[in-house]
Enzyme design. Structure first.
Site, PDB file in Angstrom:
ATOM      1  N   GLU A  84      40.641  25.714  64.754  1.00  0.00           N
ATOM      2  CA  GLU A  84      40.882  24.579  63.868  1.00  0.00           C
ATOM      3  C   GLU A  84      41.720  23.511  64.573  1.00  0.00           C
ATOM      4  O   GLU A  84      42.666  23.809  65.295  1.00  0.00           O
ATOM      5  CB  GLU A  84      41.620  25.080  62.624  1.00  0.00           C
ATOM      6  CG  GLU A  84      42.068  24.039  61.639  1.00  0.00           C
ATOM      7  CD  GLU A  84      42.958  24.609  60.559  1.00  0.00           C
ATOM      8  OE1 GLU A  84      43.254  23.870  59.597  1.00  0.00           O
ATOM      9  OE2 GLU A  84      43.363  25.789  60.664  1.00  0.00           O
ATOM     10  N   LEU A  86      44.432  20.449  64.262  1.00  0.00           N
ATOM     11  CA  LEU A  86      45.528  20.118  63.356  1.00  0.00           C
ATOM     12  C   LEU A  86      45.920  18.651  63.519  1.00  0.00           C
ATOM     13  O   LEU A  86      45.952  18.129  64.636  1.00  0.00           O
ATOM     14  CB  LEU A  86      46.742  21.005  63.649  1.00  0.00           C
ATOM     15  CG  LEU A  86      46.510  22.517  63.539  1.00  0.00           C
ATOM     16  CD1 LEU A  86      47.754  23.272  63.977  1.00  0.00           C
ATOM     17  CD2 LEU A  86      46.111  22.912  62.124  1.00  0.00           C
ATOM     18  N   ASP A 187      55.617  33.335  73.280  1.00  0.00           N
ATOM     19  CA  ASP A 187      55.618  32.283  74.318  1.00  0.00           C
ATOM     20  C   ASP A 187      55.988  30.956  73.669  1.00  0.00           C
ATOM     21  O   ASP A 187      55.305  29.950  73.823  1.00  0.00           O
ATOM     22  CB  ASP A 187      54.245  32.205  74.987  1.00  0.00           C
ATOM     23  CG  ASP A 187      54.236  31.298  76.222  1.00  0.00           C
ATOM     24  OD1 ASP A 187      55.332  31.014  76.763  1.00  0.00           O
ATOM     25  OD2 ASP A 187      53.147  30.879  76.651  1.00  0.00           O
TER      26      ASP A 187
END
Length: 281
Positions: A84, A86, A187
């Site tokens: 997706e 954003l 991370d």
């Protein structure tokens, strides 16, 4: 367009209306935006195993059910990952508070052991995740010692600095309390945090379960998320000996940067070790 990607998009019912557009920030994988009739998506091209690990990490973070925005994995196949897209916007005090609250929610998801059910990668570096009950043993055996050995074998650490790192790894039980294993991003440098129109979002995870300090120390490694974040995240419960814990959990990503990007990070590793050594005197 690559045939594998074209077939993946067809399977997902996505019809491209433009070419792949390269995005910045892809130090390890190639990252693109693609406009389709169904809307824009983000596409990554990398080693298949690393992308599968990233996809699983995104699903785990989304499944945690926190207030953080996690992009949906739309599909993956043979070195391609479609997720997706954003809509981003500038960060502000409100988003910093929301990031702190959301990360606290994520770290409240507790598992039985430190580690993960399979190995993954942090950047291009293989990340061993075989679970251990004691977090200090996990930090030593799965994080610090393997990377120290790898850096030494590549000539990036001399014998003296290697022994100093190993000493810090071997004496964790003398000062670091054991802890429950939190679900972590793994991370979480600033480039993997986005401010979106729906709230703070996390991308590019290397998930496992460990001390929550891992994520917080990574956020401060190349800057700071600011006081509003810390006020919201710690909520009056800042851990004791935070400067020492921060240095400890920055040592692993610094060793990883040394391994990935070369000797320019050796001095940062040495400074981090020196901070830890100062607490012993």
């Amino acid at each position: 367009m690559d045939a594998v990607l074209r077939d993946l998009l067809d399977t997902l019912g996505l019809i491209p209306t433009d070419k792949l557009q390269p995005l910045s920030g892809g130090d390890i994988a190639a990252v693109y935006a693609l406009t389709t009739r169904q809307g824009q998506v983000v596409i990554k091209h990398d080693d298949s195993a690393r992308l599968l690990g990233e996809a699983e990490g995104l699903r785990a973070l989304k499944g945690a059910g926190t207030s953080l925005v996690i992009p949906e994995v739309l599909g993956e196949s043979l070195g391609w990952l479609v997720i997706e897209s954003l809509d981003t916007q500038p960060a502000n005090t409100q988003s910093s508070v929301a990031l702190g609250e959301g990360l606290r929610e994520l770290h409240g998801v507790i598992g039985d052991a430190h580690g993960w059910h399979q190995d993954n990668a942090c950047g291009r570096t293989p990340q061993p995740n075989s679970p251990l009950a004691d977090g200090r043993a996990f930090q030593r055996e799965r994080r610090l010692l393997p990377l120290t050995q790898a850096c030494y074998q590549q000539g990036l650490l001399n014998g003296a600095l290697r022994r100093r790192v190993e000493h810090q790894a071997e004496q964790l039980e003398t000062w670091l309390p054991d802890s429950s294993a939190s679900l972590i991003h793994g991370d979480l440098w600033s480039g993997n945090v986005l401010t979106t129109t729906r709230g703070p979002a996390l991308i590019d995870p290397a998930v496992y379960r460990h001390y929550p300090d891992v994520d917080v120390a990574m956020l401060t490694l190349f800057g700071s998320p600011g006081a509003p974040f810390f006020d919201a995240y710690w909520n009056g419960d800042k851990p004791t000996e935070w400067p020492r814990r921060e240095a400890l959990f920055q040592l692993y990503p610094l060793l990883n940067h040394l391994l990935l990007f070369g000797s320019g990070y050796r001095s940062a590793v040495e400074r981090c070790v020196a901070v830890l050594e100062a607490f012993e005197s």
